[in-house]
Design an enzyme around this catalytic site. Structure first.
Site, PDB file in Angstrom:
ATOM      1  N   GLY A  12       0.834  -1.206   0.000  1.00 31.69           N
ATOM      2  CA  GLY A  12       0.000   0.000   0.000  1.00 31.69           C
ATOM      3  C   GLY A  12       0.864   1.251   0.000  1.00 31.69           C
ATOM      4  N   GLY A 118       6.547  -2.727   3.105  1.00 30.66           N
ATOM      5  CA  GLY A 118       6.263  -3.258   4.434  1.00 30.66           C
ATOM      6  C   GLY A 118       6.694  -4.713   4.573  1.00 30.66           C
ATOM      7  N   GLY A 120       5.328  -7.601   3.782  1.00 27.76           N
ATOM      8  CA  GLY A 120       5.199  -8.439   2.582  1.00 27.76           C
ATOM      9  C   GLY A 120       6.322  -8.166   1.597  1.00 27.76           C
ATOM     10  N   THR A 141       5.323   1.613   6.173  1.00 26.41           N
ATOM     11  CA  THR A 141       3.940   1.255   6.484  1.00 26.41           C
ATOM     12  C   THR A 141       3.340   2.316   7.398  1.00 26.41           C
ATOM     13  OG1 THR A 141       2.576  -0.132   7.939  1.00 26.41           O
ATOM     14  CG2 THR A 141       4.912  -0.454   8.122  1.00 26.41           C
ATOM     15  N   ASP A 143       1.068   1.670   9.334  1.00 24.04           N
ATOM     16  CA  ASP A 143       0.659   0.958  10.558  1.00 24.04           C
ATOM     17  C   ASP A 143       1.759   0.924  11.618  1.00 24.04           C
ATOM     18  OD1 ASP A 143      -1.650   0.479   9.190  1.00 24.04           O
ATOM     19  OD2 ASP A 143      -1.492  -1.693   9.169  1.00 24.04           O
ATOM     20  N   ARG A 187      -4.214  -2.830  10.749  1.00 19.44           N
ATOM     21  CA  ARG A 187      -4.627  -4.216  10.479  1.00 19.44           C
ATOM     22  C   ARG A 187      -4.386  -5.120  11.693  1.00 19.44           C
ATOM     23  NH1 ARG A 187      -5.655  -7.667   6.435  1.00 19.44           N
ATOM     24  NH2 ARG A 187      -6.030  -5.911   5.074  1.00 19.44           N
ATOM     25  N   HIS A 289      -8.673   5.425   3.285  1.00 16.87           N
ATOM     26  CA  HIS A 289      -7.441   5.807   2.600  1.00 16.87           C
ATOM     27  C   HIS A 289      -7.082   7.279   2.728  1.00 16.87           C
ATOM     28  CE1 HIS A 289      -8.315   1.842   1.057  1.00 16.87           C
ATOM     29  NE2 HIS A 289      -7.024   1.749   0.818  1.00 16.87           N
ATOM     30  N   GLN A 291      -6.148   8.465   5.238  1.00 17.16           N
ATOM     31  CA  GLN A 291      -4.972   8.430   6.131  1.00 17.16           C
ATOM     32  C   GLN A 291      -3.684   8.156   5.377  1.00 17.16           C
ATOM     33  OE1 GLN A 291      -6.366   5.934   9.841  1.00 17.16           O
ATOM     34  NE2 GLN A 291      -7.663   5.605   8.076  1.00 17.16           N
TER      35      GLN A 291
HETATM   36  O1  F6P Z   1      -0.804  -1.919   5.760  1.00 21.36           O
HETATM   37  C1  F6P Z   1      -1.237  -0.638   5.588  1.00 21.36           C
HETATM   38  C2  F6P Z   1      -2.712  -0.591   5.338  1.00 21.36           C
HETATM   39  O2  F6P Z   1      -3.036   0.751   5.188  1.00 21.36           O
HETATM   40  C3  F6P Z   1      -3.580  -1.264   6.410  1.00 21.36           C
HETATM   41  O3  F6P Z   1      -3.790  -0.480   7.528  1.00 21.36           O
HETATM   42  C4  F6P Z   1      -4.825  -1.573   5.635  1.00 21.36           C
HETATM   43  O4  F6P Z   1      -5.535  -2.667   6.172  1.00 21.36           O
HETATM   44  C5  F6P Z   1      -4.308  -1.914   4.302  1.00 21.36           C
HETATM   45  O5  F6P Z   1      -3.083  -1.239   4.141  1.00 21.36           O
HETATM   46  C6  F6P Z   1      -5.290  -1.549   3.209  1.00 21.36           C
HETATM   47  O6  F6P Z   1      -4.687  -1.686   1.988  1.00 21.36           O
HETATM   48  P1  F6P Z   1      -5.397  -1.512   0.571  1.00 21.36           P
HETATM   49  O7  F6P Z   1      -6.597  -0.687   0.781  1.00 21.36           O
HETATM   50  O8  F6P Z   1      -4.411  -0.818  -0.280  1.00 21.36           O
HETATM   51  O9  F6P Z   1      -5.690  -2.875   0.103  1.00 21.36           O
END
Ligand code: F6P
Length: 372
Positions: A12, A118, A120, A141, A143, A187, A289, A291
């Site tokens: 992300g 991040g 992954g 990330t 998070d 998450r 998003h 954020q």
């Molecule tokens: O890992 C970052 C994050 O923003 C998480 O908080 C959220 O669950 C995830 O990515 C959402 O990702 P996307 O909307 O891009 O699939």
């Protein structure tokens, strides 16, 4: 001979990615014979049949540190080891294209790869390192759930955005004597929710690390309304779980998605509270998003720039198989294996932030403080 670095942003997006890219390019341009290339959409630019990479120069990265997103694009699907290929019949087949990636990197004369992402993405960095590719990782990330580094860039920006939103909700909650539930990202880790709840002065904070009991939250709300100016602000992380341990979201549908799409736990909590007899008006706001988009705050630009400069220096020194980290006060690095050992989660029993939050009366939906 010119040494070529391939830079990719994976997972992300996150405010500060462009600042990292710019710092790598600027630092590299101070040395003789280095060139930096951006790989489009994580590693897709080198994995797809039509290779899509481009030279990054001082000129084309000028000023990008203030921009959100990533100029070289990203994806949180697929990757070299799980590359989705559409078949003639419309179905998808997952291919391991890592050997192809290695061959292409060699044929194109790439010396090394900087992978910004991040957990992954850093898992991919580690696997690529095992294949003999020179990789340096840069953590990213919002998070802040990577334990090897004190902070990841983007996190503080997300907290800033969420706090600004909570400030706005607090005034309207107070005017209307309402209950507001604000759902934020997070998450597995509740850092955004926890920091926002403290900064914005929420009454309740629900995080993935502390399973919540709606009855205890209802008690907290009731005690709030016993006061003259009753209202209540609840910050809830998208990965929050009730006592049954289940998260709220939808199963992945897109090919290559590996995660459940979280979302909706705020609405779920609203229904739970109503079922428990809470009659006050409850409104739910999901920040989603918002954020992750937009301009990084100064802190994240600085951290991202430090990470970018360090990433280039690790490449120059040949310190591959490592990820750049911030361990106050140093910008240093750790082996990629270490990065993935444990996630950086809130530890409710020992966390100073949790103690601080409880100290100012924030309830977590567990036994502590719900009737105050
Ligand atoms: O890992 C970052 C994050 O923003 C998480 O908080 C959220 O669950 C995830 O990515 C959402 O990702 P996307 O909307 O891009 O699939």
């Amino acid at each position: 001979m010119t040494k070529k670095i391939l830079v990719a942003t994976g997972g992300g997006d996150c405010p500060g990615l462009n600042a990292v890219i710019r710092a790598i390019v600027k630092r590299a341009s101070q040395e003789q014979d280095w060139e930096v290339y951006g790989c489009k959409e994580s590693f897709n630019g080198i994995l797809k049949d039509d290779v899509d990479i481009r030279l990054l120069t001082d000129e084309n990265v000028a000023g990008i540190h203030v921009k959100g997103g990533t100029i070289i694009k990203t994806t949180n699907r697929g990757g070299p080891f799980h590359f989705p290929v559409k078949q003639d019949d419309g179905s998808w087949k997952i291919e391991d294209r890592s050997a192809l990636m290695k061959k292409r990197l060699e044929n194109m004369g790439f010396h090394s790869v900087i992978n910004i992402g991040g957990d992954g993405s850093q898992r991919i960095s580690l696997e690529l390192t095992k294949l003999g590719i020179n990789v340096v990782g840069v953590p990213k990330t919002i998070d802040n759930d990577l334990s090897a580094t004190d902070y990841t860039f983007g996190f503080q920006t997300a907290v800033e955005i969420a706090t600004e939103c909570l400030d706005k909700l607090v005034t309207t909650a107070s005017s209307h004597s309402r209950i507001f539930i604000m759902e934020v990202m997070g998450r597995d880790a509740g850092w955004i929710a926890l920091n926002t709840a403290i900064a914005g002065g929420a009454e309740v904070c629900i995080i993935p690390e502390i399973p919540y009991d709606p009855r205890l939250i209802a008690q907290k709300i009731a005690s709030r309304y016993q006061k003259e100016y009753g209202f209540c602000n609840i910050v809830i992380a998208e990965g929050a779980k009730a006592l049954d341990g289940k998260v709220t979201g939808t199963d992945p549908t897109a090919i290559g998605d590996c995660h459940i799409k979280l979302g909706g736990v705020g609405d779920k909590l609203k229904l739970e509270l109503q079922a428990l007899g809470i009659e006050h008006d409850i409104r739910v706001t999901v920040l989603g998003h918002l954020q992750r988009g937009g301009t990084p705050i100064a802190y994240d630009r600085i951290l991202a720039t430090e990470f970018g400069v360090k990433a280039f220096e690790l490449v120059k020194e040949g310190k591959f198989g490592n990820m750049v980290v911030y361990n106050h006060p140093d910008i240093s690095y750790v082996p990629l294996e270490k990065v993935l050992e444990v996630a950086n989660l809130v530890k409710p029993a020992t966390s100073d932030l949790v103690r601080t939050a409880r100290g100012v009366g924030i309830a977590f939906g567990d036994e502590v403080l719900c009737n105050k």
